[in-house]
Motif scaffolding. Structure first.
Motif, mmCIF file in Angstrom:
data_model
loop_
_atom_site.group_PDB
_atom_site.id
_atom_site.type_symbol
_atom_site.label_atom_id
_atom_site.label_comp_id
_atom_site.label_asym_id
_atom_site.label_seq_id
_atom_site.Cartn_x
_atom_site.Cartn_y
_atom_site.Cartn_z
ATOM 1 N N LEU A 140 0.817 -1.218 0.000
ATOM 2 C CA LEU A 140 0.000 0.000 0.000
ATOM 3 C C LEU A 140 0.850 1.266 0.000
ATOM 4 C CD1 LEU A 140 -2.805 -1.026 2.549
ATOM 5 C CD2 LEU A 140 -3.032 -0.800 0.066
ATOM 6 N N GLU A 141 2.055 1.167 0.555
ATOM 7 C CA GLU A 141 2.934 2.336 0.612
ATOM 8 C C GLU A 141 4.014 2.314 -0.483
ATOM 9 O OE1 GLU A 141 2.457 4.915 2.628
ATOM 10 O OE2 GLU A 141 0.664 3.911 3.434
ATOM 11 N N GLY A 142 4.090 1.216 -1.244
ATOM 12 C CA GLY A 142 5.099 1.120 -2.298
ATOM 13 C C GLY A 142 6.514 1.034 -1.759
ATOM 14 N N LEU A 143 6.713 0.225 -0.723
ATOM 15 C CA LEU A 143 8.007 0.146 -0.052
ATOM 16 C C LEU A 143 8.718 -1.175 -0.351
ATOM 17 C CD1 LEU A 143 6.940 1.538 3.440
ATOM 18 C CD2 LEU A 143 8.342 2.718 1.739
ATOM 19 N N ASP A 144 9.775 -1.120 -1.155
ATOM 20 C CA ASP A 144 10.639 -2.284 -1.283
ATOM 21 C C ASP A 144 11.677 -2.208 -0.161
ATOM 22 O OD1 ASP A 144 12.364 -0.263 -2.086
ATOM 23 O OD2 ASP A 144 12.398 -0.888 -4.189
ATOM 24 N N ASP A 145 12.686 -3.102 -0.176
ATOM 25 C CA ASP A 145 13.665 -3.114 0.913
ATOM 26 C C ASP A 145 14.432 -1.792 1.005
ATOM 27 O OD1 ASP A 145 12.907 -5.636 1.616
ATOM 28 O OD2 ASP A 145 14.607 -6.653 0.677
ATOM 29 N N ILE A 146 14.757 -1.199 -0.144
ATOM 30 C CA ILE A 146 15.462 0.082 -0.134
ATOM 31 C C ILE A 146 14.553 1.175 0.415
ATOM 32 C CG2 ILE A 146 16.504 1.865 -1.597
ATOM 33 C CD1 ILE A 146 17.490 -0.404 -3.408
ATOM 34 N N GLY A 147 13.290 1.152 0.013
ATOM 35 C CA GLY A 147 12.333 2.134 0.516
ATOM 36 C C GLY A 147 12.173 2.051 2.017
ATOM 37 N N LEU A 148 12.172 0.832 2.550
ATOM 38 C CA LEU A 148 12.070 0.662 4.003
ATOM 39 C C LEU A 148 13.278 1.283 4.699
ATOM 40 C CD1 LEU A 148 10.790 -3.020 4.181
ATOM 41 C CD2 LEU A 148 9.543 -0.992 4.947
ATOM 42 N N SER A 149 14.467 1.088 4.114
ATOM 43 C CA SER A 149 15.681 1.659 4.701
ATOM 44 C C SER A 149 15.671 3.182 4.630
ATOM 45 C CB SER A 149 16.927 1.126 3.989
ATOM 46 O OG SER A 149 17.040 -0.264 4.155
ATOM 47 N N LEU A 150 15.189 3.730 3.503
ATOM 48 C CA LEU A 150 15.208 5.179 3.318
ATOM 49 C C LEU A 150 14.257 5.920 4.255
ATOM 50 C CD1 LEU A 150 15.521 5.490 -0.570
ATOM 51 C CD2 LEU A 150 17.267 5.926 1.181
ATOM 52 N N ARG A 151 13.332 5.195 4.875
ATOM 53 C CA ARG A 151 12.475 5.841 5.880
ATOM 54 C C ARG A 151 13.300 6.306 7.071
ATOM 55 N NH1 ARG A 151 7.761 1.989 7.598
ATOM 56 N NH2 ARG A 151 9.579 0.686 8.006
ATOM 57 N N HIS A 152 14.512 5.745 7.204
ATOM 58 C CA HIS A 152 15.396 6.103 8.317
ATOM 59 C C HIS A 152 16.604 6.903 7.832
ATOM 60 C CE1 HIS A 152 13.051 3.311 10.756
ATOM 61 N NE2 HIS A 152 13.186 2.428 9.779
ATOM 62 N N ALA A 153 16.433 7.605 6.715
ATOM 63 C CA ALA A 153 17.551 8.333 6.114
ATOM 64 C C ALA A 153 18.160 9.355 7.068
ATOM 65 C CB ALA A 153 17.099 9.020 4.835
ATOM 66 N N SER A 154 17.332 10.078 7.816
ATOM 67 C CA SER A 154 17.867 11.103 8.718
ATOM 68 C C SER A 154 18.709 10.478 9.834
ATOM 69 C CB SER A 154 16.733 11.939 9.323
ATOM 70 O OG SER A 154 15.829 11.121 10.035
ATOM 71 N N GLU A 155 18.239 9.320 10.359
ATOM 72 C CA GLU A 155 19.011 8.642 11.400
ATOM 73 C C GLU A 155 20.321 8.099 10.839
ATOM 74 O OE1 GLU A 155 15.764 8.228 10.764
ATOM 75 O OE2 GLU A 155 14.696 7.429 12.515
ATOM 76 N N ILE A 156 20.289 7.602 9.601
ATOM 77 C CA ILE A 156 21.502 7.090 8.965
ATOM 78 C C ILE A 156 22.495 8.229 8.746
ATOM 79 C CG2 ILE A 156 22.437 6.051 6.855
ATOM 80 C CD1 ILE A 156 19.749 4.515 6.629
ATOM 81 N N ASP A 157 21.990 9.374 8.269
ATOM 82 C CA ASP A 157 22.862 10.532 8.052
ATOM 83 C C ASP A 157 23.487 11.001 9.367
ATOM 84 O OD1 ASP A 157 22.321 10.506 5.363
ATOM 85 O OD2 ASP A 157 20.778 12.066 5.457
ATOM 86 N N ALA A 158 22.683 11.015 10.439
ATOM 87 C CA ALA A 158 23.200 11.458 11.741
ATOM 88 C C ALA A 158 24.277 10.504 12.249
ATOM 89 C CB ALA A 158 22.048 11.543 12.742
ATOM 90 N N TYR A 159 24.057 9.222 12.061
ATOM 91 C CA TYR A 159 25.049 8.233 12.491
ATOM 92 C C TYR A 159 26.345 8.399 11.715
ATOM 93 C CZ TYR A 159 27.337 3.706 13.065
ATOM 94 O OH TYR A 159 28.253 2.720 13.315
ATOM 95 N N GLU A 160 26.217 8.561 10.392
ATOM 96 C CA GLU A 160 27.411 8.712 9.573
ATOM 97 C C GLU A 160 28.173 9.992 9.905
ATOM 98 O OE1 GLU A 160 28.802 6.607 7.438
ATOM 99 O OE2 GLU A 160 27.274 5.125 7.948
ATOM 100 N N ALA A 161 27.445 11.038 10.272
ATOM 101 C CA ALA A 161 28.098 12.308 10.600
ATOM 102 C C ALA A 161 28.960 12.195 11.850
ATOM 103 C CB ALA A 161 27.043 13.399 10.793
ATOM 104 N N ASP A 162 28.605 11.261 12.740
ATOM 105 C CA ASP A 162 29.334 11.106 14.006
ATOM 106 C C ASP A 162 30.346 9.968 13.978
ATOM 107 O OD1 ASP A 162 28.014 13.215 15.185
ATOM 108 O OD2 ASP A 162 26.429 11.969 16.050
ATOM 109 N N ARG A 163 30.501 9.326 12.832
ATOM 110 C CA ARG A 163 31.462 8.223 12.755
ATOM 111 C C ARG A 163 32.889 8.726 12.903
ATOM 112 N NH1 ARG A 163 29.972 3.368 9.775
ATOM 113 N NH2 ARG A 163 31.933 3.451 8.646
#
Length: 201
Positions: A166-189
């Motif tokens: 219903l939301e058109g979410l493949d595995d990549i789409g599911l991951s991209l829902r957390h893009a801001s958290e991923i960016d924040a994590y990478e910024a602090d690596r």
């Protein structure tokens, strides 16, 4: 992956059981590196027969494939799903699916509509008798119907799979829902760790 809510269209009656993924897309076609173009190879060996159902003009443009039991058994090749989608199918109906094939369907936006044996037989007969019969698959309600033939049935979908479709979410789409958290994590690596871009610090 596209959003899938309601699919309405005509269907192709593939009155065969135990159709495996090698029959759906023969191994000769697995040399392609992209997901497109596999529709030309869908059921390639069977399409050499002029009488094969996909060669019949009355079924041209159908968006739903109705098959016998045990559809999509055999190897785990995702190409089988890609071939069905590339050909133009949006849903596949069968009394039973291969587990891996069914899982691959839901990750690519092809709706696996599992019906009881009686409903499957009724659909095959109705479509064979009337190629213009219109079917409707409602993902949100979990129903398949062919009002002109008096057929109305339900099919199972777990809530997570229903949400994905219903939301058109493949595995990549599911991951991209957390893009801001991923960016924040990478910024602090730490700078000595590899970066997402593959560049050294």
């Amino acid at each position: 992956m596209e959003v899938v809510r309601i699919i309405t269209g005509t269907a192709v009656p593939l009155d065969r059981s135990d159709v495996d993924t090698d029959q759906i897309i023969p191994s000769d076609w697995l040399k392609r590196v992209e997901r497109t173009g596999f529709g030309q190879g869908l059921f390639a060996e069977w399409r050499d027969d002029r009488k094969f159902v996909l060669n019949q003009p009355e079924y041209a443009g159908a968006t739903i494939l109705v098959a016998g039991p045990n559809f999509g058994t055999g190897s785990s090749r995702e190409h089988a799903v890609w071939a069905l989608l590339d050909y133009g199918f949006k849903a596949v109906v069968s009394p039973r699916f291969g587990d891996i094939f069914r899982n691959n369907c839901t990750k690519s936006g092809l709706v696996p509509v599992q019906v009881d044996a009686g409903t499957g037989t009724a659909l095959l007969e109705a479509i064979t008798n009337d190629p213009d019969l219109e079917l409707t698959v409602d993902v949100e309600r979990g129903t398949i119907s062919a009002p002109a033939a008096g057929i109305d049935a339900t099919f199972p979908l777990d809530e997570f799979t229903r949400h994905r479709l219903l939301e058109g979410l493949d595995d990549i789409g599911l991951s991209l829902r957390h893009a801001s958290e991923i960016d924040a994590y990478e910024a602090d690596r730490a700078t000595w760790l590899p970066s997402l871009t593959g560049q050294l610090p």
